[in-house]
Design a protein around this motif. Structure first.
Motif, mmCIF file in Angstrom:
data_model
loop_
_atom_site.group_PDB
_atom_site.id
_atom_site.type_symbol
_atom_site.label_atom_id
_atom_site.label_comp_id
_atom_site.label_asym_id
_atom_site.label_seq_id
_atom_site.Cartn_x
_atom_site.Cartn_y
_atom_site.Cartn_z
ATOM 1 N N LYS B 144 114.338 65.921 -21.268
ATOM 2 C CA LYS B 144 114.267 66.062 -19.804
ATOM 3 C C LYS B 144 114.839 67.417 -19.393
ATOM 4 N N GLU B 148 117.666 67.821 -14.003
ATOM 5 C CA GLU B 148 117.282 66.472 -13.601
ATOM 6 C C GLU B 148 118.132 65.438 -14.333
ATOM 7 N N GLY B 153 118.393 63.030 -10.230
ATOM 8 C CA GLY B 153 117.586 63.176 -9.023
ATOM 9 C C GLY B 153 118.444 63.122 -7.771
#
Lengths: 340, 785
Positions: B144, B148, B153
């Motif tokens: 990822k 993030e 998020g």
């Protein structure tokens, strides 16, 4: 006799022309026109001459005398001009050598800032009051709606005296209380002064700094007047094109309270290191006087309203002069002081 | 305080971005910022799992790592000793650019190709310093983008809550503010409240210090790590996850703002709790591993044998929740703010809990937060609520305030209708009912700051926005009751000093004791709590500060140091304003045209005297007189005092030779000077109508007669009735041991008689001079031959 006159005239004209200075010329004048001068003697001797001769010789002698007197006068003027010119030339100096270094003392930049702030408010009708730097808990805290054990005291780390109940005032606000105790409304007053916070000194913090406190109390003082007076002040101090904004804040002795930000003077609002990218600088705190403060000085909070504000002088001076370290103000290095 | 942007959305629906929310909160009086995300520059930095670590073939201190993003494998050279197989780490791939400007390209390190770089927190710009690479929690999946993975998020918003708003020290509290501003409803978590036996042994002995204590017993809990969603939210807010029980108490604290504490029930002697004062000499082992001595002013929560918590501040080490805990006693209580504050200050412990209790917690939240935590513990730890007891020592009465909307226009110059006022206050949790022209407002228990009408007026304008307040020009009514203020003596003296070349200093009001001793000065006041030696005493004189400035400037090579200062000094008689002058070095700057000038060029006694006379004596009846008892630092033979009508205004002169510098110093009492300053406008004196008559006088005087005595005798010699004023200027002083004698000095004075009524004759002038000589002879002063 005529020949004699012509000869006197010729010699005299020559001597006058030849004379190089005032003294020589004066000798010539004495020789010809003095009490025993050649021409004077001829004129004096006229009385002993026959009548026709007396007339013609007299006329010619007088013409000559006038001519010589005029020549001497002209020559005197010429020689005087010449002599002054020589003196001037002899006295000529090098005007490019340094002039005398009179020294000029400077007022401290903090005092200059403080006085500029004060003078703006004085021009707006405020009078000036002062108060003690050693205060009691009552004036510094309790009368200002900050009771004992209140967490708001944490924001104002306090210096206490050893063996004495007093403290060093943490703000100029206690003078509000002194003023209101002595005087009834209406009042409009500013309080310039030194305040103390028990915190470590670094480039932006100082255990000692200066404030200008403001207070206005009357029967009809509104929040809009507070906005008006501070807008006028900021425009006078920083310039009429500087934007300002009011946002809610908290002080125990005002309700509502506000923080005033001005457009960053460095980046003009674009965002920079000084304003931490926000485009705004926090400049001063203010608000409407809390009814509990009025009660502490026996003013009727139903009848009177008022506003108060507090201006940090160091902060204003730092932005005004672009000083980036508050400690420079207290070092008193002449190289620093002489820049203002 | 750190808050989570997503968490806020649990309670109120909004679309505003994190920075919009921060701005909105700032304009609601809660200063908020979104810390500039270091992640903005983490392009091509991903999470990766370390598969294998081998030694680098050509370097002892390097290793060769193999990492995966879940699909591809990367071979990377790493220099950190803490890298190990199985870790999830941040990996900067080729093409990445890091905050410091470092660009990752293809590189060969000691002959081996590296396909990227495993990063440390320092390299990512997350910390100033870090040891080794950053190791991410196992819960983070590889492959990822790092930003993030770290944020989930979510965005952290930093908020500063004013001291009067403890209700906003939580996500629910902040959400309520946002909801009011957006005029939207706010929904709080449902608490399932059960009716259950009150079989908990809780006793409150100090009703004043503890108005409410709820204790709940939950049995059969399994202590385990918290679920990831909870752990992440705690981390977002800067708290380290510990175990589900402790995390739930922290979670509810951050959510609802009410501090809770969980005791291990089985570790409590008698399974009972008493809220009491500590016993004198009682010791307490706190959760932080330290032992604290308690005093009887402190409130504790004790079992049958000893204190198990300092109320509202910190729990005990012995009864804390551990892996073996099976049953807990959950505390949700209210403690008196001042008591928590004093104890916290005395013990030097500040916790998230004490921070909130000393600002004030809410009657209702004590109950709701308890239920919320019970629900979560049952849900997440498998435990069962067995008993709950709510002990109260007083009845809660909500604050009721009468609000006259018309008062808003009166105070703020902003009109509010009853309807608008009601709408805003309702959104903040108030119960509003009309009462004639006014509104009757019941304040919710969490708004401890709303006590009177003006507090509600502030709420109205705070939510509506200060931009709605007009900017009005106040009528300028100068206060002329006291008449025109004369310019202060202080400012006149300051201006005169600046014009003489003196610069103004501003020094701290403090002095070190050592620097006071240096000048034989005694401090009148010592500071009880100085941060450093520099702050230990209040200055009794401006000299130590100016001396420090002198040393600094002299060290910087200044040969001429001219300073003055006005400021408050602190003496046994009280604080007062003082003015001081310090001068050292050449009177005039070095100048090419000084040739054989015989005048002294450095500041000496006569220069400082001249300065003082020009500043103070002009227009004032101030006199310089001999100083029989000068301050210890003055040269006794080269110092004097300034007086007005016998009142001492200050002293000046040269510092003692021991200070090893030729320094002139002066210090004055500004208020004494203000009091004696001549405020009368000068009265015009007619210019001389009759010609002045001048006479010179040469006299021979014993050295032990002060010149002031001679000049006073000369001045007094002309009777006032004669209407003649006499001015006397000292022209020359001459000493010659052989010719005049070692004990004699000759003075030449230029005397000028100014007659006011007639022309003075030679004879009259002669008589006046004879009178002067006769008066001088009485002092054994003779005419010089």
């Amino acid at each position: 006799m005529l020949e004699t006159l012509i000869e006197i005239g010729r010699q005299a004209r020559h001597s006058i022309e030849e004379a190089g200075d005032i003294e020589t010329l004066e000798k010539v004048r004495v020789t010809v026109l003095g009490r025993k001068g050649h021409l004077t003697e001829i004129l004096r001797g006229l009385a002993g001459l026959p009548i026709e001769q007396r007339k013609s010789t007299g006329e010619q002698a007088n013409v000559l005398r006038e001519e010589l007197e005029r020549m001497i006068a002209d020559k005197t003027a010429t020689l005087k001009r010449k002599s002054i010119g020589e003196k001037l030339a002899a006295d000529r100096i090098d005007t490019t050598l340094p002039g005398f270094p009179f020294s000029r003392g400077r007022f401290h930049p903090l005092r200059q800032t403080l006085e500029e702030i004060s003078s703006i408010f004085v021009s707006l009708g405020f009078s000036v009051a002062e108060g003690p730097e050693l205060e009691t808990d009552w004036y510094n805290f309790e009368a200002l709606n900050i009771p004992p054990d209140h967490p708001a005291r944490d924001n104002q780390d306090t210096f206490y005296l050893a063996g004495d109940k007093r403290l060093l005032r943490t703000h100029t606000s206690p003078v509000q209380v002194h003023v209101m105790e002595k005087q009834n409304p209406p009042l409009k007053v500013i309080v310039p002064g030194r305040v103390f916070r028990n915190e470590a000194t670094d480039a932006t913090h100082s255990a000692i700094f200066h404030q200008v406190e403001g207070l206005a109390v009357d029967e009809r003082i509104t929040f809009s007047y507070l906005k008006g007076i501070l807008t006028l002040f900021v425009h006078r101090f920083f310039g009429a094109n500087v934007d300002l904004r009011f946002r809610p804040s908290h002080f125990q002795f005002t309700e509502p309270s506000a923080e005033v930000d001005i457009q960053c003077t460095i980046c003009k609002g674009a965002g920079c290191r000084i304003c931490k990218g926000t485009g705004w600088l926090e400049m001063l705190g203010c608000g409407m006087v809390h009814p509990n403060v009025f009660k502490a000085v026996n003013y009727d909070p139903e009848k009177y309203t008022g506003f108060a504000f507090g201006i940090g002088v160091e902060r204003f001076a730092m932005f005004k002069y672009g000083v980036d370290d508050i400690r420079l103000f207290y070092e008193n290095n002449l190289k620093f002081l002489e820049q203002f | 305080m750190k808050i989570s942007y997503l968490w806020l959305k649990d309670f109120v629906a909004f679309d505003e971005s994190p920075s919009d929310i921060a701005r909105m909160l700032t304009f609601l009086g809660i200063e908020a910022t979104v810390p500039s995300a270091a992640g903005a520059t983490w392009k091509n930095v991903i999470t990766a799992k370390v598969l294998d670590v081998q030694k680098h073939p050509n370097a002892d201190k390097l290793s060769l790592c193999s990492l995966t993003d879940g699909q591809s494998t990367f071979s990377v050279v790493c220099g950190a000793p803490n890298v190990a197989a199985g870790q999830v780490v941040p990996l900067a791939l080729i093409g990445a650019e890091l905050p410091g400007g470092l660009k990752i390209g293809k590189a060969k390190i000691r002959g081996v190709e590296s396909q990227g770089m495993i990063c440390s927190e320092r390299e990512l710009g997350l910390r100033e310093e870090s040891a080794g690479i950053m190791v991410l929690p196992d819960s983070i999946a590889p492959g990822k983008p790092l930003a993030e993975a770290l944020s989930g998020g979510d965005t952290t918003i930093e908020v500063e809550i004013p001291t009067n708003r403890p209700d906003a020290l939580s996500h629910a509290g902040i959400a309520r503010e946002i909801a009011a501003k957006l005029r939207k409803p706010v929904t709080f978590p449902d608490t399932k409240q059960k009716s259950i036996p009150a079989d908990v042994n809780v006793t409150i002995l100090e009703s004043e210090l503890c108005p409410r204590y709820t204790g709940a017993i939950i049995e059969n809990v399994t202590v385990a790590p918290s679920p990831a969603w909870m752990a992440q939210r705690l981390e977002k807010c800067g708290l380290r996850p510990i175990n589900n029980i402790v995390d739930i108490t922290n979670y509810v604290l951050l959510e609802m703002g009410h501090p809770l504490h969980a005791f291990d029930l089985d570790k409590l002697d008698g399974k009972a709790l008493t809220v009491r004062r500590a016993q004198p000499g009682e010791k307490f082992n706190a959760l932080d591993g330290k032992e604290y001595p308690l005093a009887d002013s402190m409130l504790v929560i004790a079992d049958n044998s000893r204190a198990q918590a300092v109320a509202g501040i910190i729990g005990g080490a012995d009864s804390g929740v551990s892996q073996s805990t099976r049953s807990i006693l959950l505390e949700s209580a209210l403690f008196a703010p001042y008591s928590v504050r004093r104890t916290s200050k005395t013990l030097g412990i500040s916790t998230d809990s004490s921070y909130r209790f000393e600002r004030g917690c809410s009657w209702d939240s004590a109950e709701l937060a308890g239920w919320r935590a019970i629900n979560l513990i049952e849900e997440l730890s498998g435990g069962t609520l067995r008993a709950r007891k709510d002990v109260t020592t007083k009845t809660f009465v909500p604050v009721n305030i009468t609000l006259r909307p018309a008062r808003a226009a009166h105070l703020l110059d902003v009109p509010f209708t009853s309807k608008e006022a009601e709408s805003i206050l309702s959104l903040l949790g108030c119960k509003v009912t009309p009462a004639g022209d006014a509104l009757s407002v019941d304040v919710p228990s969490w708004r401890l700051d709303l006590k009177q009408e003006t507090d509600l007026l502030e709420e109205l304008i705070r939510i509506k926005g200060y931009e709605h307040v007009p900017t009005a020009v106040m009528p300028v009514m100068p206060d002329i009751r006291e008449g025109k203020k004369a310019e202060s003596a202080e400012n006149i003296a300051r201006a005169r000093l600046a014009s003489l070349g003196f610069s103004e200093a501003v020094n701290y009001s403090f002095s070190e004791k050592k620097s006071l001793e240096f000048f034989s000065l005694e401090p009148a006041h010592l500071i009880a709590n100085p941060l450093s030696k520099e702050n230990e005493a209040l200055r009794p004189s401006l000299l130590p500060g100016l001396w420090k400035n002198f040393i600094l400037n002299s060290g910087k090579g200044n040969e001429r140091i001219l300073l003055f200062e006005t400021g408050t000094i602190f003496t046994k008689a009280g604080e007062r304003k003082s003015l001081a002058i310090l001068a050292c070095g050449n009177v005039w700057e070095q100048w090419w045209a000084w040739k054989n000038n015989s005048a002294p060029r450095t500041y000496d006694y006569y220069f400082i005297k001249g300065i003082i006379e020009s500043i103070f004596c002009d227009g004032n009846k101030f006199t310089v007189t001999e100083n029989s008892a000068p301050s210890a630092y003055f040269h006794p033979g080269q110092s004097a005092r300034l007086e007005a009508n016998g009142t001492m205004l200050g002293e000046f002169g040269m510092l003692r030779p021991e200070y090893n510098a030729t320094v002139a110093f002066a210090e004055f009492d500004i208020s004494a000077i203000e009091q004696n300053w001549n405020r009368q406008p000068p009265l015009y004196e007619s210019l001389d109508r009759f010609p002045p008559v001048k006479r010179d006088l040469s006299i021979l005087a014993p050295k032990n007669i002060a010149f002031s005595k001679i000049s006073a005798t000369v001045s007094a010699s002309v009777p006032p009735a004669k209407n003649i004023t006499l001015s006397c200027r000292l022209d020359d002083i001459y000493e010659d041991d052989q010719k005049l004698g070692a004990d004699k000095r000759s003075y030449t004075m230029n005397l000028t008689f100014h007659p006011a009524t007639h022309t003075l004759t030679d004879q009259e002038a002669g008589q006046l001079l004879d009178g002067i000589i006769a008066d001088l002879q009485k002092l054994s002063i003779s005419l010089r031959a």
